[in-house]
Design a protein around this motif. Sequence first.
Motif, PDB file in Angstrom:
ATOM      1  N   ALA A  73       0.820  -1.218   0.000  1.00  0.00           N
ATOM      2  CA  ALA A  73       0.000   0.000   0.000  1.00  0.00           C
ATOM      3  C   ALA A  73       0.848   1.259   0.000  1.00  0.00           C
ATOM      4  O   ALA A  73       0.533   2.236   0.667  1.00  0.00           O
ATOM      5  N   TYR A 106     -15.322  10.820  -0.246  1.00  0.00           N
ATOM      6  CA  TYR A 106     -13.869  10.651  -0.205  1.00  0.00           C
ATOM      7  C   TYR A 106     -13.311  11.266  -1.479  1.00  0.00           C
ATOM      8  O   TYR A 106     -13.788  10.953  -2.569  1.00  0.00           O
ATOM      9  N   GLU A 133      -0.904   9.422  -1.521  1.00  0.00           N
ATOM     10  CA  GLU A 133      -2.322   9.660  -1.691  1.00  0.00           C
ATOM     11  C   GLU A 133      -2.920  10.094  -0.369  1.00  0.00           C
ATOM     12  O   GLU A 133      -2.785   9.412   0.637  1.00  0.00           O
ATOM     13  N   ARG A 158     -18.001  11.545  11.345  1.00  0.00           N
ATOM     14  CA  ARG A 158     -16.770  10.764  11.439  1.00  0.00           C
ATOM     15  C   ARG A 158     -15.854  11.258  10.344  1.00  0.00           C
ATOM     16  O   ARG A 158     -16.289  11.449   9.208  1.00  0.00           O
ATOM     17  N   LYS A 189     -12.298  10.121   8.679  1.00  0.00           N
ATOM     18  CA  LYS A 189     -11.179   9.173   8.663  1.00  0.00           C
ATOM     19  C   LYS A 189     -10.178   9.707   7.660  1.00  0.00           C
ATOM     20  O   LYS A 189     -10.516   9.891   6.495  1.00  0.00           O
ATOM     21  N   HIS A 215      -7.026   9.255   5.421  1.00  0.00           N
ATOM     22  CA  HIS A 215      -6.027   8.320   4.930  1.00  0.00           C
ATOM     23  C   HIS A 215      -4.736   9.092   4.808  1.00  0.00           C
ATOM     24  O   HIS A 215      -4.538   9.866   3.872  1.00  0.00           O
ATOM     25  N   LEU A 242      -4.796  -1.240  -2.429  1.00  0.00           N
ATOM     26  CA  LEU A 242      -5.575  -0.945  -1.235  1.00  0.00           C
ATOM     27  C   LEU A 242      -5.146   0.422  -0.727  1.00  0.00           C
ATOM     28  O   LEU A 242      -3.964   0.688  -0.561  1.00  0.00           O
ATOM     29  N   THR A 243      -6.111   1.298  -0.522  1.00  0.00           N
ATOM     30  CA  THR A 243      -5.779   2.609   0.014  1.00  0.00           C
ATOM     31  C   THR A 243      -5.910   2.641   1.522  1.00  0.00           C
ATOM     32  O   THR A 243      -5.012   3.054   2.229  1.00  0.00           O
ATOM     33  N   ASP A 244      -7.065   2.202   2.014  1.00  0.00           N
ATOM     34  CA  ASP A 244      -7.341   2.512   3.406  1.00  0.00           C
ATOM     35  C   ASP A 244      -8.345   1.519   3.962  1.00  0.00           C
ATOM     36  O   ASP A 244      -9.116   0.936   3.229  1.00  0.00           O
ATOM     37  N   VAL A 245      -8.312   1.371   5.284  1.00  0.00           N
ATOM     38  CA  VAL A 245      -9.323   0.589   5.986  1.00  0.00           C
ATOM     39  C   VAL A 245      -9.996   1.559   6.946  1.00  0.00           C
ATOM     40  O   VAL A 245      -9.421   1.937   7.965  1.00  0.00           O
ATOM     41  N   THR A 280     -13.232   2.825   9.417  1.00  0.00           N
ATOM     42  CA  THR A 280     -14.275   2.230  10.258  1.00  0.00           C
ATOM     43  C   THR A 280     -15.202   3.348  10.712  1.00  0.00           C
ATOM     44  O   THR A 280     -14.772   4.475  10.927  1.00  0.00           O
ATOM     45  N   VAL A 281     -16.472   3.037  10.829  1.00  0.00           N
ATOM     46  CA  VAL A 281     -17.447   4.026  11.288  1.00  0.00           C
ATOM     47  C   VAL A 281     -18.305   3.377  12.361  1.00  0.00           C
ATOM     48  O   VAL A 281     -18.692   2.220  12.229  1.00  0.00           O
ATOM     49  N   ILE A 331     -14.719  -0.334   6.049  1.00  0.00           N
ATOM     50  CA  ILE A 331     -14.735   0.020   4.633  1.00  0.00           C
ATOM     51  C   ILE A 331     -13.342  -0.168   4.069  1.00  0.00           C
ATOM     52  O   ILE A 331     -12.383   0.448   4.530  1.00  0.00           O
ATOM     53  N   ASN A 368     -11.072   0.518   0.984  1.00  0.00           N
ATOM     54  CA  ASN A 368     -11.044   1.518  -0.073  1.00  0.00           C
ATOM     55  C   ASN A 368     -10.019   1.028  -1.091  1.00  0.00           C
ATOM     56  O   ASN A 368      -8.822   1.082  -0.849  1.00  0.00           O
ATOM     57  N   PHE A 398     -15.572   1.027  -2.825  1.00  0.00           N
ATOM     58  CA  PHE A 398     -15.543   0.947  -1.365  1.00  0.00           C
ATOM     59  C   PHE A 398     -16.265  -0.329  -0.967  1.00  0.00           C
ATOM     60  O   PHE A 398     -17.473  -0.451  -1.170  1.00  0.00           O
ATOM     61  N   ARG A 424     -17.749  -2.585   1.777  1.00  0.00           N
ATOM     62  CA  ARG A 424     -18.200  -2.374   3.154  1.00  0.00           C
ATOM     63  C   ARG A 424     -18.638  -3.681   3.780  1.00  0.00           C
ATOM     64  O   ARG A 424     -19.250  -4.513   3.135  1.00  0.00           O
TER      65      ARG A 424
END
Lengths: 405, 218, 179
Positions: A229, A339, A348, A363, A365, A367, B67-70, B72-73, B89, B91, B102, B104
């Motif tokens: 990543a 996003y 990124e 929320r 988040k 990255h 994969l960019t990101d994990v 959570t909400v 999620i 991404n 995305f 989920r």
Amino acid sequence: MTTKAPPRQQEHAEGSFSTEYMRINVGPQHPSTHGVLRLVVDLDGEQIISLKPQIGYLHTGFEKTFEHRTYQQGVTYSNRMDYLHGFGHDLAYVLAVEKLMDSRVPIRAQRVRVILNELNRIASHLIFFGTGLLDMGALTPFFYTQREREKILDIFEMVSGVRMNYGYFRVGGLYQDTPEGFEEAVQAWYDDFWPHLEQYRTLWVGNDIVLARTQGVAVVSPEMAIDYALTGPSLRASGVNLDFRKAQPYSSYEDYSFDVPVYQEGDLWARMMIRFDEMVEAARIVKQALDLLEPGPVKDPDRRISLPPRHELENSMEAVIFHFKLVTEGFHPPKGEVYVPTESARGELGYYIVSDGGSMPYRVKVHAPSLANLQSLEPSSIGGLFADMVINIASFDPVLGDVDK
Amino acid sequence: MTAAADAAVPTPELAVLRGGPLERALARLSELGGRTSEFKGMLSMTLDRGVLVEALTAAKEAGLVMLTDVATVDYLTYPGHRGKRFVVIYNIHDLTGRERLFVRVELDEGETCPTATGVWRGADFLEREAYDMMGIVFEGHPNLRKLLTPEDLEGHPHRKDFPIGESPTLFNDGRFLDPATFRAGLMGKDAGLTGWKGGARDGVRSVQGTLPEEGGES
Amino acid sequence: MGLRDLFEKDVQELEAEGILFSSLQKLVAWGRSNSLWPATFGLACCAIEMMASTNPRTDMARMGSEVFRASPRQADVMIIAGRLSKKMAPVLTRVYQQMPDPKWVISMGACASSGGMFNNYAIVQNVDSVVPVDIFVPGCPPRPEALMYAVMQLQKKVKGEAFDERGVKLPMVEGWSRG
């Protein structure tokens, strides 16, 4: 020394020669780490067997704090995460909120945002070179790059009043129009930048010591980069051509012509020199944006997002009411999750914002690219020397505010 | 581009590329039981946690290799939310950066999520952060420990029932101010002074003003 | 001979003699104030401004801070530049305890002095609760000139020319102390 050397014959015969790996702790307070990064390193002599980053020493609770501030107040916090490329974080945040609000940002605001963002990228890469070469043992380039950076910070101070941690971008545009002399100052900086860049090129791009220390060291293959990543200049140094300014242009980046440097080697040298080329490209973008800059408004005219101009407050009751609601409560985006990926100096960057219809985000988040980039540190350092690991950390350019949020 | 033509914040092409990675991934994931949803050009697929790893592997093979990101909400205090409490999620996007999905997974309190470290080793730190901040346990993760918070902090800070931990401001003459009473802004469930809940009420749309002719704003 | 006495006589004998001692103390205080070597404790954004204060433009080296020593054993002053998280606080205490006496602390920036804009579970709200602070520098981040002014104030404090907020004169740093 009066002690006798241990009998080697005996050891070989018995086969009882045993070694242990030395486990040392690097940081969190250490001159060679780019912030409070702690590494637990297992060493076999000078070779690294394993490397475990321990982070969290700068954890500030940004994402939780965003939930308790209005959207417009969030701009105060976003640039303190990655303080070296603060405008990048600001831009990613306001773009996400503007997407949520379907806000239309005037073209002048977009161009000024691009100019400031690219100048900040150059300032961040200048610090990268200063500290990266400092880790290699070259002390002087740090002062040279600081000299260039001071000129960029003068432009930021002219525009926003602060050298670092600006509050200039707003949701819907900018805080206020650029002052008189802004365009001349940027043009003067642009004319002054190239001779210094040539000086740097002579000093360290072809430098034998830099080449000897960085070529062929800590190679990251493209497959490894995608698996771990990795994003940003470190990924492009491994051969993968991915730049979100070209892939999903935002904020008028589609108007400028610039190249995206991609290197194939993936070693330390590639990761360092790619940022040099990026500085050149960023300067070109600044010039093009400056040439296309025309007078105009800098805020979204939508009264539900931007404060009304002060002369309207004398005449219009609706303007007073909008002003009151925006300041005490803030604007209310519709429910949903957005996003927007942007390209910061590290990789990124995107803010995943969840809105519940209130005037504070539900929320956020972030990255942050540095956290994902830090994962590539271990596989690329294993088997190498300890001294190379120090420059390896510098080459991924982590900013611990970005890592720990 | 003239000064008067202000460009909107660009949304990525919603028209999914024919035969491209996103179309293949959507087809494959729908076979696994995924429900598609779209918001302002962003495509999401909601799946059952049992098929997550298979879905991510299929998406990676279809071309969404990065994969960019994990994220959570925690939907505990979300107004009008009726589903499970947490959502994880993933991404992911393809090599060009244009096609993004995305993925989920909805989870209840106590349910675990299968780990994606088998598909991308870069999910390691990202899932650890999700565990530390939101308390979601990833089954099969090689090293699921706290990442960002100190060792002695109990609880998971990004949950909605974890307080932000503000200290009151104490003045020399004995007054103290409670920060929460001085805060601007409202959560979605609050009604505000006028009772208007803003965007939470359906059917309310923002009114765009006209672009003023004079240059510069105050 | 006065100088030879320094090597041969005991400190108590020298103290009884008076005059030489006090001017020697002033000499030591002057020397200490003009060669404050900071220990690097850059945490966040303020660390970048601390680095920027070593620029050619705002040259901190002319105040005597020629080198920022990484090892706390070789440092006089610790500039806590940045937000101190609760995970980092034990590390700060440990580094502070490793510094030899006499030592001073400059709390640089709003986050170190009061928690700044971060009033939450993760940030220590005043570094003074962890280590004793001598100079607080406001700003977010403080300009390099502000940090320079803070170092100058610390120099005054070391030499015994500074006053605290109630107008009481702060004592000069001790030349040497027993135990």
